[in-house]
Motif scaffolding. Structure first.
Motif, PDB file in Angstrom:
ATOM      1  N   LEU A  63       0.795  -1.162  -0.004  1.00  0.00           N
ATOM      2  CA  LEU A  63       0.032   0.155  -0.005  1.00  0.00           C
ATOM      3  C   LEU A  63       0.806   1.377   0.086  1.00  0.00           C
ATOM      4  CD1 LEU A  63      -2.446  -1.240   2.838  1.00  0.00           C
ATOM      5  CD2 LEU A  63      -2.552  -1.542   0.353  1.00  0.00           C
ATOM      6  N   ASN A  64       0.647   1.819  -1.075  1.00  0.00           N
ATOM      7  CA  ASN A  64       1.694   3.138  -1.159  1.00  0.00           C
ATOM      8  C   ASN A  64       0.843   4.569  -0.923  1.00  0.00           C
ATOM      9  OD1 ASN A  64       3.744   5.024  -1.647  1.00  0.00           O
ATOM     10  ND2 ASN A  64       4.119   4.368  -3.715  1.00  0.00           N
ATOM     11  N   ALA A  65       0.924   5.320   0.084  1.00  0.00           N
ATOM     12  CA  ALA A  65       0.512   6.669   0.168  1.00  0.00           C
ATOM     13  C   ALA A  65       0.816   7.651  -0.917  1.00  0.00           C
ATOM     14  CB  ALA A  65       1.037   7.165   1.484  1.00  0.00           C
ATOM     15  N   ALA A  66       1.931   7.392  -1.604  1.00  0.00           N
ATOM     16  CA  ALA A  66       2.294   8.469  -2.677  1.00  0.00           C
ATOM     17  C   ALA A  66       1.694   7.768  -4.027  1.00  0.00           C
ATOM     18  CB  ALA A  66       3.771   8.744  -2.593  1.00  0.00           C
ATOM     19  N   LYS A  67       2.268   8.234  -5.205  1.00  0.00           N
ATOM     20  CA  LYS A  67       2.163   7.779  -6.441  1.00  0.00           C
ATOM     21  C   LYS A  67       3.359   7.021  -6.698  1.00  0.00           C
ATOM     22  CE  LYS A  67      -0.928  11.629  -8.273  1.00  0.00           C
ATOM     23  NZ  LYS A  67      -0.882  12.541  -9.430  1.00  0.00           N
ATOM     24  N   SER A  68       3.392   5.887  -7.081  1.00  0.00           N
ATOM     25  CA  SER A  68       4.412   4.855  -7.311  1.00  0.00           C
ATOM     26  C   SER A  68       5.053   5.331  -8.711  1.00  0.00           C
ATOM     27  CB  SER A  68       3.885   3.531  -7.485  1.00  0.00           C
ATOM     28  OG  SER A  68       3.492   3.091  -6.295  1.00  0.00           O
ATOM     29  N   THR A  69       4.413   5.976  -9.474  1.00  0.00           N
ATOM     30  CA  THR A  69       4.772   6.669 -10.600  1.00  0.00           C
ATOM     31  C   THR A  69       4.521   8.113 -10.856  1.00  0.00           C
ATOM     32  OG1 THR A  69       5.152   4.530 -11.796  1.00  0.00           O
ATOM     33  CG2 THR A  69       5.291   6.570 -13.116  1.00  0.00           C
ATOM     34  N   ALA A  84       6.261  -9.834 -10.290  1.00  0.00           N
ATOM     35  CA  ALA A  84       6.431 -10.744  -9.067  1.00  0.00           C
ATOM     36  C   ALA A  84       5.091 -11.377  -8.626  1.00  0.00           C
ATOM     37  CB  ALA A  84       7.272 -10.382  -8.181  1.00  0.00           C
ATOM     38  N   GLY A  85       3.706 -10.726  -9.150  1.00  0.00           N
ATOM     39  CA  GLY A  85       2.345 -11.011  -8.723  1.00  0.00           C
ATOM     40  C   GLY A  85       2.064 -10.415  -7.538  1.00  0.00           C
ATOM     41  N   LEU A  86       2.993  -9.007  -7.020  1.00  0.00           N
ATOM     42  CA  LEU A  86       2.496  -8.647  -5.736  1.00  0.00           C
ATOM     43  C   LEU A  86       1.674  -7.576  -5.947  1.00  0.00           C
ATOM     44  CD1 LEU A  86       3.188  -8.277  -3.000  1.00  0.00           C
ATOM     45  CD2 LEU A  86       5.326  -7.201  -3.477  1.00  0.00           C
ATOM     46  N   PRO A  87       0.538  -7.527  -5.555  1.00  0.00           N
ATOM     47  CA  PRO A  87      -0.519  -6.461  -5.615  1.00  0.00           C
ATOM     48  C   PRO A  87      -0.017  -5.292  -5.007  1.00  0.00           C
ATOM     49  CG  PRO A  87      -1.476  -8.500  -4.683  1.00  0.00           C
ATOM     50  CD  PRO A  87      -0.195  -8.496  -4.676  1.00  0.00           C
ATOM     51  N   LEU A  88      -0.144  -4.016  -5.886  1.00  0.00           N
ATOM     52  CA  LEU A  88       0.102  -2.600  -5.270  1.00  0.00           C
ATOM     53  C   LEU A  88      -1.092  -1.927  -5.476  1.00  0.00           C
ATOM     54  CD1 LEU A  88       2.115  -0.384  -4.705  1.00  0.00           C
ATOM     55  CD2 LEU A  88       2.804  -0.352  -6.969  1.00  0.00           C
ATOM     56  N   VAL A  89      -1.353  -1.310  -4.501  1.00  0.00           N
ATOM     57  CA  VAL A  89      -2.605  -0.083  -4.280  1.00  0.00           C
ATOM     58  C   VAL A  89      -1.841   1.365  -4.294  1.00  0.00           C
ATOM     59  CG1 VAL A  89      -4.677   0.670  -3.208  1.00  0.00           C
ATOM     60  CG2 VAL A  89      -4.248  -1.608  -3.092  1.00  0.00           C
ATOM     61  N   ASP A  90      -2.066   2.083  -4.865  1.00  0.00           N
ATOM     62  CA  ASP A  90      -1.131   3.306  -5.083  1.00  0.00           C
ATOM     63  C   ASP A  90      -2.043   4.590  -4.894  1.00  0.00           C
ATOM     64  OD1 ASP A  90       1.136   4.291  -6.075  1.00  0.00           O
ATOM     65  OD2 ASP A  90       0.345   5.033  -7.971  1.00  0.00           O
ATOM     66  N   ASN A  91      -1.376   5.740  -4.418  1.00  0.00           N
ATOM     67  CA  ASN A  91      -1.890   6.833  -4.365  1.00  0.00           C
ATOM     68  C   ASN A  91      -2.970   6.908  -3.256  1.00  0.00           C
ATOM     69  OD1 ASN A  91      -2.132   9.609  -4.864  1.00  0.00           O
ATOM     70  ND2 ASN A  91      -3.576   9.324  -6.430  1.00  0.00           N
ATOM     71  N   LEU A  92      -2.812   6.286  -2.042  1.00  0.00           N
ATOM     72  CA  LEU A  92      -3.810   6.085  -1.059  1.00  0.00           C
ATOM     73  C   LEU A  92      -3.692   7.479  -0.243  1.00  0.00           C
ATOM     74  CD1 LEU A  92      -3.026   2.591  -0.144  1.00  0.00           C
ATOM     75  CD2 LEU A  92      -5.247   3.387  -0.435  1.00  0.00           C
ATOM     76  N   GLY A  93      -2.994   8.307  -0.141  1.00  0.00           N
ATOM     77  CA  GLY A  93      -2.997   9.616   0.706  1.00  0.00           C
ATOM     78  C   GLY A  93      -2.367   9.314   1.980  1.00  0.00           C
ATOM     79  N   SER A  94      -2.024  10.300   2.490  1.00  0.00           N
ATOM     80  CA  SER A  94      -1.363  10.256   4.125  1.00  0.00           C
ATOM     81  C   SER A  94      -2.125   9.598   5.082  1.00  0.00           C
ATOM     82  CB  SER A  94      -0.996  11.515   4.217  1.00  0.00           C
ATOM     83  OG  SER A  94      -2.289  12.583   4.532  1.00  0.00           O
ATOM     84  N   SER A  95      -3.321   9.384   5.107  1.00  0.00           N
ATOM     85  CA  SER A  95      -4.200   9.023   6.047  1.00  0.00           C
ATOM     86  C   SER A  95      -3.585   7.263   6.178  1.00  0.00           C
ATOM     87  CB  SER A  95      -5.555   8.919   5.753  1.00  0.00           C
ATOM     88  OG  SER A  95      -5.992   8.361   4.414  1.00  0.00           O
ATOM     89  N   VAL A  96      -3.105   6.588   5.013  1.00  0.00           N
ATOM     90  CA  VAL A  96      -2.670   5.400   5.242  1.00  0.00           C
ATOM     91  C   VAL A  96      -1.513   4.936   6.253  1.00  0.00           C
ATOM     92  CG1 VAL A  96      -1.333   5.092   3.252  1.00  0.00           C
ATOM     93  CG2 VAL A  96      -2.889   3.224   3.900  1.00  0.00           C
ATOM     94  N   MET A  97      -0.760   6.142   6.382  1.00  0.00           N
ATOM     95  CA  MET A  97       0.504   6.134   7.284  1.00  0.00           C
ATOM     96  C   MET A  97       0.143   6.050   8.696  1.00  0.00           C
ATOM     97  SD  MET A  97       2.592   5.491   4.845  1.00  0.00           S
ATOM     98  CE  MET A  97       4.140   5.772   5.931  1.00  0.00           C
ATOM     99  N   ASP A  98      -1.152   6.574   9.175  1.00  0.00           N
ATOM    100  CA  ASP A  98      -1.516   6.658  10.245  1.00  0.00           C
ATOM    101  C   ASP A  98      -1.835   5.430  10.849  1.00  0.00           C
ATOM    102  OD1 ASP A  98      -1.264   9.399  10.446  1.00  0.00           O
ATOM    103  OD2 ASP A  98      -3.299   9.770   9.638  1.00  0.00           O
TER     104      ASP A  98
END
Length: 391
Positions: A63-69, A84-98
């Motif tokens: 889970l990435n709070a920022a934009k991976s690209t 590698a088949g590893l799911p990535l959820v992008d651009n989640l925002g700063s709230s996920v870091m809490d």
């Protein structure tokens, strides 16, 4: 650019879940990330080294709070996670870091992140199609990045021309480099494979082994003696620092040295090397200044994309460092190709068999050899009779 929301390819499952591991620095997170965890990062333009480290840890999702690209350049990390088949959820925002460490996190196939029943954030699920589109947009911005890279190069020349051209500011060290090879190991691209491929070279030349931050642990893990550690000491283990290697702390030109306090707290002797460039650059410049005949680089950067993928404006220093020491610098892949064995296993076996036959033939024409064969014949007969009696 805008992504269309996609579903995570989870087969028959509708969600992913696991304990949270949270850190704004991906390099630091991977030290405690384990199989089955949910990796939560804040990493714009996810680079190749960080992505490979994440894949190696085998979390269930990233889970990435920022934009991976971000679109600045075609960074390599997101594609590695996809392969590698590893799911990535992008651009989640700063709230996920809490999200608290070890909290049980659920991620739906639409990119929604829950802790318990509470919706924390919603992001964009990376797919092959969305990543390809992002790379296409990023490649269009390469001209801007190239200009910025050139500008940064000129600024670095003005700041560090005395260091690069004349070696002014290089500290005195105890390690001797005169008439020796130096092997500089950075925990970067394919460093493990390169170290493995270099075993014949290391065995023959016994180069001075220099670990750049985490590269020191890579040298020890490969079973080699570590001579020197160079860096800001943010990713090297206490075990490596206490192994007896000489320590060179990389400091900024304004005098700040983040690794100096750690060395003082551990009570380890060290020298400080103030320089604007990266730690791998000063390791190479130090080896060159102290008389190394050849510098072999493991895990370092060699292309413009790799320089940009490092994510630092100062990467132009790497380009200039290579211009200065180019006559001595060799990439590990080139060395491993030169020392790759061309003799196959069956050829070695055939050589051994031929040697045994030749030795038997030589013994058969001597008195001592004939006596030995007769004794062997008697022994074999006795052994055969013993076996026959058993049955």
């Amino acid at each position: 650019m805008v992504f269309r929301r996609k579903l995570i390819p989870l087969g028959d499952d509708s969600q992913i879940q696991g304990p949270a591991r949270v850190d704004s620095r991906t390099k630091r997170l991977t030290k405690r990330l384990s199989r089955g965890d949910v990796a939560i990062i804040d990493h714009e333009d996810l680079d190749r080294v960080s992505a490979e480290a994440l894949v190696e840890c085998q979390p269930v999702v990233v889970l990435n709070a920022a934009k991976s690209t971000s679109g600045r350049y075609p960074n390599l990390g997101p594609g590695i996670l996809l392969e590698a088949g590893l799911p990535l959820v992008d651009n989640l925002g700063s709230s996920v870091m809490d999200i608290k460490e070890n909290a049980k996190v659920r991620v739906t196939d639409g990119g929604e992140v829950y802790v318990g029943e509470k919706l924390i954030a919603e992001g964009d699920v990376l797919t092959a199609e969305s990543n390809a589109l992002a790379m296409e947009h990023a490649r269009a911005g390469m001209a801007t990045q190239l200009k910025a890279f050139a500008t940064n190069t000129m600024e670095y020349v003005e700041k560090e021309q005395d260091l690069i051209l004349d070696g002014v500011g290089v500290p005195d060290v105890k390690t001797s480099f005169v008439r020796k090879h130096a092997l500089v190991v950075v925990r970067g691209y394919r460093y493990k494979e390169d170290l493995q491929a270099l075993r014949p070279y290391i065995r023959e030349y016994r180069p001075v082994m220099i670990g750049v931050d985490g590269g020191a642990d890579a040298i020890l893990e490969a079973g080699y003696h570590l001579d020197m550690i160079v860096g800001d000491m943010d990713s090297v283990s206490d075990k490596a620092l206490r192994c007896g290697a000489e320590i060179v702390v990389h400091a900024y030109r304004d005098g700040r040295a983040p690794g100096k306090k750690r060395m003082e707290d551990l009570g380890i002797d060290h020298v400080v090397f103030p320089a604007t460039g990266t730690s791998e650059d000063i390791a190479m410049l130090l080896a060159d200044d102290k008389g190394a005949e050849l510098i072999v680089a493991v895990g370092t950067h060699s292309t413009l994309i790799e320089f940009l993928d490092k994510g630092r404006a100062g990467m132009a220093s790497t380009f200039l460092t290579r211009l200065e020491i180019g006559s001595k610098l060799v990439d590990a892949k080139g060395v491993s190709r030169l020392y790759r064995s061309r003799i196959s296993n069956w050829q070695i076996a055939a050589l051994v068999i031929a040697g045994v036959i030749a030795m038997v033939a030589a013994l058969s024409v001597t008195d001592a050899g004939q006596i030995l064969f007769k004794l062997g014949s008697v022994w074999w007969s006795d052994f055969a009779r013993w076996v026959t009696r058993l049955f």
